[in-house]
Design an enzyme around this catalytic site. Structure first.
Site, PDB file in Angstrom:
ATOM      1  N   TYR A 156       5.077   0.703  -4.064  1.00  0.00           N
ATOM      2  CA  TYR A 156       4.046   0.561  -3.031  1.00  0.00           C
ATOM      3  C   TYR A 156       2.794   1.373  -3.388  1.00  0.00           C
ATOM      4  O   TYR A 156       1.670   0.864  -3.337  1.00  0.00           O
ATOM      5  CB  TYR A 156       4.624   1.015  -1.688  1.00  0.00           C
ATOM      6  CG  TYR A 156       3.708   0.855  -0.511  1.00  0.00           C
ATOM      7  CD1 TYR A 156       3.555  -0.376   0.120  1.00  0.00           C
ATOM      8  CD2 TYR A 156       3.001   1.943  -0.006  1.00  0.00           C
ATOM      9  CE1 TYR A 156       2.722  -0.522   1.220  1.00  0.00           C
ATOM     10  CE2 TYR A 156       2.170   1.808   1.097  1.00  0.00           C
ATOM     11  CZ  TYR A 156       2.030   0.569   1.702  1.00  0.00           C
ATOM     12  OH  TYR A 156       1.201   0.437   2.788  1.00  0.00           O
ATOM     13  N   LYS A 213      -0.992   0.002  -4.313  1.00  0.00           N
ATOM     14  CA  LYS A 213      -2.185   0.357  -3.537  1.00  0.00           C
ATOM     15  C   LYS A 213      -3.229   1.054  -4.417  1.00  0.00           C
ATOM     16  O   LYS A 213      -4.435   0.908  -4.194  1.00  0.00           O
ATOM     17  CB  LYS A 213      -1.801   1.223  -2.338  1.00  0.00           C
ATOM     18  CG  LYS A 213      -0.924   0.490  -1.313  1.00  0.00           C
ATOM     19  CD  LYS A 213      -1.626  -0.727  -0.722  1.00  0.00           C
ATOM     20  CE  LYS A 213      -0.854  -1.359   0.420  1.00  0.00           C
ATOM     21  NZ  LYS A 213      -1.528  -2.534   1.001  1.00  0.00           N
TER      22      LYS A 213
END
Ligand code: NAP
Length: 246
Positions: A153, A157
């Site tokens: 994740y 990002k």
């Protein structure tokens, strides 16, 4: 202040059926935009689009063919895309050494490739022709500072942030701005499920001692796609109660 600053503009919100995307869709619709919600969650997206007088187009952002179909349909129905909010995102958390390859790939495909897929086609098929457009990508503070258990994740990002900066530099001369919003901990279904102990630990690290709301993220997005931010591009604005200060 003009309350309908986006009237006549088409705003696309990916993953707009619920959570932060829902708040963004409501905010932009209230400011006069014709909002198109793109989501895999049909039920939530259809109900919301009817409520806010917008429309729903089905697409999985990680699938370039599905995105191309959606972009074509949006342009067919609305003539153009003025605003694109790349909000769709998922998490599949595990410590790096335990993380499954399929969970790495899935998160990268939706969170990072999804932003590439939608931005590339919206720019190519509409914004570049109009020499006008505004893109906001929803990143996360963990893409700046990292977070144990979120290798996939946080890397996705961080990639979104780099993609934002690169596209901003490529497209500035074409009248297209590209910025990112990096939320901290926001009150959504995801954070509601957290055990009380984990929640308390989070709060210790937030200078404002509270979680943010989806509406607060949406207000920042609205600023970034409005003329009030006309000279801002390639930036990452954190909405995190003071957690990340550089
Ligand atoms: P959410 O409540 O899970 O909503 C995400 C929406 O995107 C859902 O409607 C979901 O459909 C849809 N979606 C999932 N995969 C998709 C795909 N492949 N194509 C199209 N739509 C898809 O998420 P959220 O918490 O509001 O988060 C929104 C964004 O903010 C994400 O990018 C997230 O990483 C970021 N963010 C959130 C927080 C936070 O505290 N919540 C903090 C920092 C950043 P389903 O309902 O079928 O899953």
């Amino acid at each position: 202040m003009d309350n309908k600053i986006f009237s006549g503009e088409t705003a696309v919100v990916t993953g707009g059926g619920r959570g932060i995307g829902e708040a963004i869709a409501r905010n932009l619709a209230a400011a006069g935009a014709r909002v198109v919600i793109v989501d895999v969650n049909k039920e939530a997206a259809v109900a919301l689009s009817e409520e806010i007088g917008g429309s729903y187009v089905a697409a999985d952002v990680s699938d370039s063919e599905s995105v191309e179909g959606a972009v074509n349909k949006i342009i067919e129905n609305n003539g153009k895309i003025d605003i694109l909010i790349n909000n769709a995102g998922i998490n599949r958390d595990a410590l790096t050494i335990r993380m499954k390859e399929e969970d790495w790939d899935k998160v990268m495909d939706i969170n990072l490739k999804g932003v590439f897929n939608f931005s590339r086609l919206a720019v190519k098929k509409s914004m570049i022709k109009k020499r006008r457009g505004n893109i906001v990508n929803i990143a996360s503070i963990v893409g700046i500072i990292g977070n144990p258990g979120q290798a996939n994740y946080s890397a996705s990002k961080a990639g979104v942030i780099a993609l934002t900066r690169t596209m901003a530099k490529e497209l500035a001369v074409r009248g297209i701005r590209v910025n990112a919003v990096a939320p901290g901990f926001i009150e959504t279904e995801m954070t509601e499920k957290l055990p009380e102990k984990v929640r308390e630990k989070f709060l210790e690290n937030i200078p404002m001692k509270r979680l943010g709301t989806p509406a607060e993220v949406a207000d920042t997005v609205r600023f970034l796609v409005s003329p009030a931010s006309a000279y801002i591009t390639g930036q990452v604005i954190t909405v995190d109660g003071g957690m990340v200060t550089e």
